[in-house]
Design a protein around this motif. Structure first.
Motif, PDB file in Angstrom:
ATOM      1  N   LEU A  30      -0.531  -3.834  12.659  1.00  0.00           N
ATOM      2  CA  LEU A  30      -0.255  -2.844  11.670  1.00  0.00           C
ATOM      3  C   LEU A  30      -1.585  -2.212  11.019  1.00  0.00           C
ATOM      4  CD1 LEU A  30       2.483  -5.185  10.226  1.00  0.00           C
ATOM      5  CD2 LEU A  30       2.785  -3.367  11.903  1.00  0.00           C
ATOM      6  N   GLU A  31      -1.783  -1.259  11.245  1.00  0.00           N
ATOM      7  CA  GLU A  31      -2.823  -0.563  10.483  1.00  0.00           C
ATOM      8  C   GLU A  31      -2.294   0.132   9.218  1.00  0.00           C
ATOM      9  OE1 GLU A  31      -1.162   2.561  11.780  1.00  0.00           O
ATOM     10  OE2 GLU A  31      -1.085   0.617  12.944  1.00  0.00           O
ATOM     11  N   SER A  32      -1.848  -0.730   8.167  1.00  0.00           N
ATOM     12  CA  SER A  32      -1.248  -0.201   7.052  1.00  0.00           C
ATOM     13  C   SER A  32      -1.926   0.464   5.970  1.00  0.00           C
ATOM     14  CB  SER A  32      -0.505  -1.285   6.164  1.00  0.00           C
ATOM     15  OG  SER A  32      -1.498  -2.424   5.941  1.00  0.00           O
ATOM     16  N   GLY A  33      -3.015   1.221   6.810  1.00  0.00           N
ATOM     17  CA  GLY A  33      -3.894   1.885   5.830  1.00  0.00           C
ATOM     18  C   GLY A  33      -4.688   1.100   4.820  1.00  0.00           C
ATOM     19  N   MET A  34      -4.004   0.100   4.234  1.00  0.00           N
ATOM     20  CA  MET A  34      -4.595  -0.731   3.158  1.00  0.00           C
ATOM     21  C   MET A  34      -4.476  -2.194   3.876  1.00  0.00           C
ATOM     22  SD  MET A  34      -3.975   0.858  -0.679  1.00  0.00           S
ATOM     23  CE  MET A  34      -2.151   0.297  -0.740  1.00  0.00           C
ATOM     24  N   PRO A  35      -5.433  -2.684   4.288  1.00  0.00           N
ATOM     25  CA  PRO A  35      -5.149  -4.145   4.801  1.00  0.00           C
ATOM     26  C   PRO A  35      -5.148  -4.906   3.691  1.00  0.00           C
ATOM     27  CG  PRO A  35      -7.545  -3.351   5.237  1.00  0.00           C
ATOM     28  CD  PRO A  35      -6.758  -2.178   4.753  1.00  0.00           C
ATOM     29  N   TRP A  82       2.220  -9.022  -2.137  1.00  0.00           N
ATOM     30  CA  TRP A  82       3.575  -8.937  -1.412  1.00  0.00           C
ATOM     31  C   TRP A  82       4.180  -7.329  -1.081  1.00  0.00           C
ATOM     32  CZ3 TRP A  82       6.139 -12.359   1.103  1.00  0.00           C
ATOM     33  CH2 TRP A  82       5.827 -13.783   1.198  1.00  0.00           C
ATOM     34  N   SER A  83       3.885  -6.541  -2.126  1.00  0.00           N
ATOM     35  CA  SER A  83       4.473  -5.117  -1.869  1.00  0.00           C
ATOM     36  C   SER A  83       3.445  -4.628  -0.623  1.00  0.00           C
ATOM     37  CB  SER A  83       4.002  -4.323  -3.022  1.00  0.00           C
ATOM     38  OG  SER A  83       4.597  -4.684  -4.120  1.00  0.00           O
ATOM     39  N   ARG A  84       2.268  -4.750  -0.482  1.00  0.00           N
ATOM     40  CA  ARG A  84       1.378  -4.419   0.784  1.00  0.00           C
ATOM     41  C   ARG A  84       1.962  -4.942   1.948  1.00  0.00           C
ATOM     42  NH1 ARG A  84      -4.831  -3.919  -0.176  1.00  0.00           N
ATOM     43  NH2 ARG A  84      -4.709  -2.492  -2.012  1.00  0.00           N
ATOM     44  N   LEU A  85       2.201  -6.259   1.751  1.00  0.00           N
ATOM     45  CA  LEU A  85       2.827  -7.014   3.104  1.00  0.00           C
ATOM     46  C   LEU A  85       4.230  -6.589   3.565  1.00  0.00           C
ATOM     47  CD1 LEU A  85       2.671  -9.219   5.385  1.00  0.00           C
ATOM     48  CD2 LEU A  85       3.592 -10.604   3.427  1.00  0.00           C
ATOM     49  N   TYR A  86       5.110  -6.330   2.517  1.00  0.00           N
ATOM     50  CA  TYR A  86       6.244  -5.818   2.917  1.00  0.00           C
ATOM     51  C   TYR A  86       6.365  -4.532   3.426  1.00  0.00           C
ATOM     52  CZ  TYR A  86      11.158  -4.750   2.459  1.00  0.00           C
ATOM     53  OH  TYR A  86      12.434  -4.306   2.785  1.00  0.00           O
ATOM     54  N   SER A  87       5.426  -3.580   2.819  1.00  0.00           N
ATOM     55  CA  SER A  87       5.159  -2.158   3.174  1.00  0.00           C
ATOM     56  C   SER A  87       4.719  -2.178   4.615  1.00  0.00           C
ATOM     57  CB  SER A  87       4.297  -1.383   2.215  1.00  0.00           C
ATOM     58  OG  SER A  87       4.734  -1.382   1.058  1.00  0.00           O
ATOM     59  N   ALA A  88       3.879  -2.897   5.186  1.00  0.00           N
ATOM     60  CA  ALA A  88       3.460  -3.043   6.383  1.00  0.00           C
ATOM     61  C   ALA A  88       4.626  -3.409   7.381  1.00  0.00           C
ATOM     62  CB  ALA A  88       2.110  -3.953   6.702  1.00  0.00           C
ATOM     63  N   VAL A  89       5.129  -4.575   6.929  1.00  0.00           N
ATOM     64  CA  VAL A  89       6.417  -4.748   7.745  1.00  0.00           C
ATOM     65  C   VAL A  89       7.434  -3.872   7.909  1.00  0.00           C
ATOM     66  CG1 VAL A  89       8.246  -6.566   7.774  1.00  0.00           C
ATOM     67  CG2 VAL A  89       6.037  -7.320   7.263  1.00  0.00           C
ATOM     68  N   VAL A  90       7.723  -3.172   6.817  1.00  0.00           N
ATOM     69  CA  VAL A  90       8.710  -1.919   6.899  1.00  0.00           C
ATOM     70  C   VAL A  90       8.303  -0.862   7.811  1.00  0.00           C
ATOM     71  CG1 VAL A  90      10.031  -0.327   5.705  1.00  0.00           C
ATOM     72  CG2 VAL A  90      10.028  -2.545   4.807  1.00  0.00           C
ATOM     73  N   LYS A  91       6.960  -0.545   7.632  1.00  0.00           N
ATOM     74  CA  LYS A  91       6.304   0.424   8.275  1.00  0.00           C
ATOM     75  C   LYS A  91       6.406   0.322   9.875  1.00  0.00           C
ATOM     76  CE  LYS A  91       2.162   3.255   8.591  1.00  0.00           C
ATOM     77  NZ  LYS A  91       0.766   3.230   8.376  1.00  0.00           N
ATOM     78  N   ALA A  92       6.246  -1.002  10.165  1.00  0.00           N
ATOM     79  CA  ALA A  92       6.454  -1.290  11.616  1.00  0.00           C
ATOM     80  C   ALA A  92       8.023  -1.330  12.033  1.00  0.00           C
ATOM     81  CB  ALA A  92       5.931  -2.908  12.239  1.00  0.00           C
ATOM     82  N   MET A  93       8.826  -1.654  11.351  1.00  0.00           N
ATOM     83  CA  MET A  93      10.204  -1.530  11.414  1.00  0.00           C
ATOM     84  C   MET A  93      10.768  -0.202  11.547  1.00  0.00           C
ATOM     85  SD  MET A  93      11.956  -4.783   9.285  1.00  0.00           S
ATOM     86  CE  MET A  93      13.625  -4.351   9.902  1.00  0.00           C
ATOM     87  N   ARG A  94      10.312   0.767  10.950  1.00  0.00           N
ATOM     88  CA  ARG A  94      10.826   2.005  10.741  1.00  0.00           C
ATOM     89  C   ARG A  94      10.386   2.890  12.253  1.00  0.00           C
ATOM     90  NH1 ARG A  94      10.275   5.257   5.399  1.00  0.00           N
ATOM     91  NH2 ARG A  94      11.038   7.000   6.764  1.00  0.00           N
ATOM     92  N   ARG A  95       9.315   2.249  12.990  1.00  0.00           N
ATOM     93  CA  ARG A  95       9.298   2.803  14.063  1.00  0.00           C
ATOM     94  C   ARG A  95      10.330   2.852  14.887  1.00  0.00           C
ATOM     95  NH1 ARG A  95       4.438   0.521  16.172  1.00  0.00           N
ATOM     96  NH2 ARG A  95       4.915   1.856  18.014  1.00  0.00           N
ATOM     97  N   GLY A  96      11.339   1.680  14.835  1.00  0.00           N
ATOM     98  CA  GLY A  96      12.317   1.767  15.692  1.00  0.00           C
ATOM     99  C   GLY A  96      13.447   2.604  15.331  1.00  0.00           C
ATOM    100  N   TRP A  97      13.288   3.323  14.108  1.00  0.00           N
ATOM    101  CA  TRP A  97      14.103   4.378  13.850  1.00  0.00           C
ATOM    102  C   TRP A  97      13.739   5.565  14.399  1.00  0.00           C
ATOM    103  CZ3 TRP A  97      14.645   0.235  10.713  1.00  0.00           C
ATOM    104  CH2 TRP A  97      16.031  -0.034  10.168  1.00  0.00           C
TER     105      TRP A  97
END
Length: 161
Positions: A1-6, A139-154
């Protein structure tokens, strides 16, 4: 997950430390999270139905054994993310599939921001004054990274469709 901001080392430590205090009683804390979620967005209630039976109230839903199972699963996903903070990309495929599953039952991507709010609310309720702004940011950063990965399912429709 390259969430931009590790996550920084300090942020990972804050997440681990705070999660330790929550993960001992996942259902109890998960109930706080979902009670908050239904307070913020009561329209999510109809998404949870088992054997085609609709819950008449959040309270009824929150006490159903099937729903408590769902709470356990949600807490396990957070647990997995916390255990893989050094290497979130190893959860990429798992989260992608989880996203697809949520899309299939009619969850809207937008609802995840409400879930994120509810997660932060639960952590704050659980940790009290220990829940610092730095911890919230981590936590906000971690959650964003998780959601970003899940969003790819949409977003699995072919480009330009």
């Amino acid at each position: 997950l390259e969430s931009g901001m590790p996550l920084s080392g300090v942020q990972r430590a804050l997440i681990r430390e705070s999660w330790q205090r929550v993960s001992g009683s996942p259902v109890q804390h998960g109930l706080v999270l979902f009670t908050r979620l239904f307070d913020l967005d009561p329209d999510l209630l109809p998404l949870f139905q088992y054997n085609c039976k609709q819950f008449s109230s959040p309270q009824e839903c929150l006490s159903a054994p099937e729903f408590l199972d769902h709470i356990r699963k949600v807490m396990l996903v957070i647990d997995a993310a916390v255990s893989h903070l050094e290497n979130l990309s190893s959860l990429e495929e798992y989260l992608y599939n989880l996203g697809k599953k949520h899309q299939a039952v009619g969850v809207k991507v937008e609802s995840f921001s409400t879930v994120g709010e509810s997660l932060l609310y639960m952590l704050e309720k659980c940790l009290g004054t220990a829940f610092s702004p730095d911890m919230q940011e981590a936590w906000s950063r971690l959650y964003s990274a998780v959601v970003k990965a899940m969003r790819r399912g949409w977003d699995t429709l072919p480009e330009g469709d």
